[in-house]
Design an enzyme around this catalytic site. Structure first.
Site, mmCIF file in Angstrom:
data_model
loop_
_atom_site.group_PDB
_atom_site.id
_atom_site.type_symbol
_atom_site.label_atom_id
_atom_site.label_comp_id
_atom_site.label_asym_id
_atom_site.label_seq_id
_atom_site.Cartn_x
_atom_site.Cartn_y
_atom_site.Cartn_z
ATOM 1 N N LYS A 1 23.084 43.319 33.646
ATOM 2 C CA LYS A 1 23.280 43.779 34.932
ATOM 3 C C LYS A 1 23.467 42.777 35.934
ATOM 4 O O LYS A 1 23.928 42.972 36.692
ATOM 5 C CB LYS A 1 21.931 44.009 34.840
ATOM 6 N N LYS B 1 26.429 54.082 27.452
ATOM 7 C CA LYS B 1 24.341 55.290 27.606
ATOM 8 C C LYS B 1 25.023 55.427 29.149
ATOM 9 O O LYS B 1 24.861 55.305 29.880
ATOM 10 C CB LYS B 1 23.501 53.800 27.549
ATOM 11 N N LYS C 1 21.303 55.461 34.851
ATOM 12 C CA LYS C 1 20.743 55.990 36.357
ATOM 13 C C LYS C 1 21.274 55.280 37.513
ATOM 14 O O LYS C 1 22.379 55.133 38.451
ATOM 15 C CB LYS C 1 19.450 55.561 36.645
#
Ligand code: TYM
Length: 336
Positions: free
Chosen positions: A113, A199, A202
């Site tokens: 991230k 994966k 969102k």
């Protein structure tokens, strides 16, 4: 002996997708009668990435309503909002002061991230797993049902509990329970519809990479029609050269409730042209009852508010007790 306690949560960042449902919420629902459950909407975690203040509250309600729509039963479970119980933030601070910083910089999700946040990596992103540990340990949870991607965060939670008990309750009964992750093999890692090695997430900018629980039938149809496949005929599980095929067959298996053997046999002579409409239909049918229940819950905001109020009261009672024990062990005086 009383029931064991389960705790889990989902962030209110946008909509819930099939990965959240199959990796986490479906398992909460299936196991809920065995445990005393606390299911949290983790809105404090939601601001570790840039967020929209105008939609945070409504997104939080949407997730709580989806918990109910997916089958969370208030007879066994409490639903509440993380920011409504201030003990989560307070315990995070206390844990920050016993967590070595390299435990956090080693986290895979932080590294992934942080790359996306570029120059502006905030401290909250690094601290995300400490807040998650506080969430879980406040409730002395025995089990934490999550998807595969949370495994490392759960290991860190266990390490923080062990370290705290070792440093501040040495020679005494442990203060914090060391929880176990509950990761079911099926659905633990739902992959992107556009890349079977990535994966479903969102935060993927490509909307076509995921199926949201509230996607209407025509959107589901379009997404499946366009999803990535391969040139082979005959569909098989577990072929490392065919990650998309494995993912889509797996989704079909879970959503249809059929066994792996039955699906393998059904798919062996099928082409994509035959399989895609079948998967689409199965998905639409599986999501229909959730979507209907969601609409019903959303028509009665007062009811949802009363669910969250009740959840908060129950959560707060337990959370404050643990927080006080932790503060006492650290040597704090109690407020007069
Ligand atoms: P979040 O909102 O990112 O994910 C919520 C749950 O969905 C699972 N999940 C998946 N499972 C299978 N395949 C996927 N593609 C997929 N994507 C997401 C996640 O594993 C998770 O179980 N950090 C947590 C939120 C959290 C939490 C907690 C969880 C905060 N505090 C305490 C448990 C206990 C998270 O990943 O949220």
């Amino acid at each position: 002996m009383g029931k064991q306690r389960a705790f889990s949560g989902v962030q209110p960042t946008g909509n819930l997708h099939l990965g959240n449902y199959l990796g986490a919420i479906r398992n909460w629902v299936e196991g809920q009668s065995q445990y005393e459950n606390f299911f949290c909407v983790v809105d404090l975690h939601a601001i570790t990435a840039p967020h929209n203040p105008a939609t945070l509250a409504s997104d939080t309600y949407t997730i709580a309503a989806l918990y109910l729509a997916c089958g969370i039963d208030l007879e066994y479970s409490k639903i509440f909002v993380q920011s409504h119980v201030s003990a989560h933030s307070e315990l995070t601070w206390l844990f920050n002061c016993i967590t070595p910083i390299n435990w956090l910089t080693d986290m895979i999700q932080f590294k992934e991230k942080a790359v996306r946040q570029g120059e502006n990596v905030n401290t909250g992103l690094l601290d995300y797993p400490v807040l998650m540990a506080a969430d879980i340990l406040l409730y002395q949870a025995d089990k934490v049902p999550v998807g595969e991607d949370q495994k490392q965060h759960l290991e860190l939670t266990r390490d923080i509990a062990d370290r705290f008990n070792y440093q501040f309750a040495k020679g005494k009964p442990p203060i914090l329970k060391v929880p176990d992750p509950l990761i079911r093999k099926e659905g633990a890692r739902v992959m992107s519809l556009m890349d079977g090695t990535k994966k479903m997430s969102k935060s993927d900018p490509a909307e076509g990479s995921r199926i949201n629980l509230l996607d209407p039938p025509d959107v589901i149809q379009k997404k499946i029609k366009r999803c990535k496949t391969d040139m082979e005929r005959g569909l098989t599980f577990d072929d490392p050269e065919r990650p998309e095929c494995n993912n889509l067959l797996g989704l079909y298996m879970i959503l249809s409730g059929k066994t792996k053997e039955a699906v393998a046999e059904e798919g062996q002579d099928m082409g994509w042209g035959q399989f895609k409409p079948l998967l689409t239909e199965t998905m639409i049918e599986a999501l229909k009852p959730i979507q209907e229940k969601y609409q019903a819950v959303m028509t009665d905001k007062g009811y949802l508010e009363s669910v969250l109020r009740d959840g908060r009261e129950a959560a707060e009672a337990i959370a404050n007790e643990t927080l006080n024990q932790v503060k006492a062990a650290l040597g704090y005086s109690m407020p007069l």
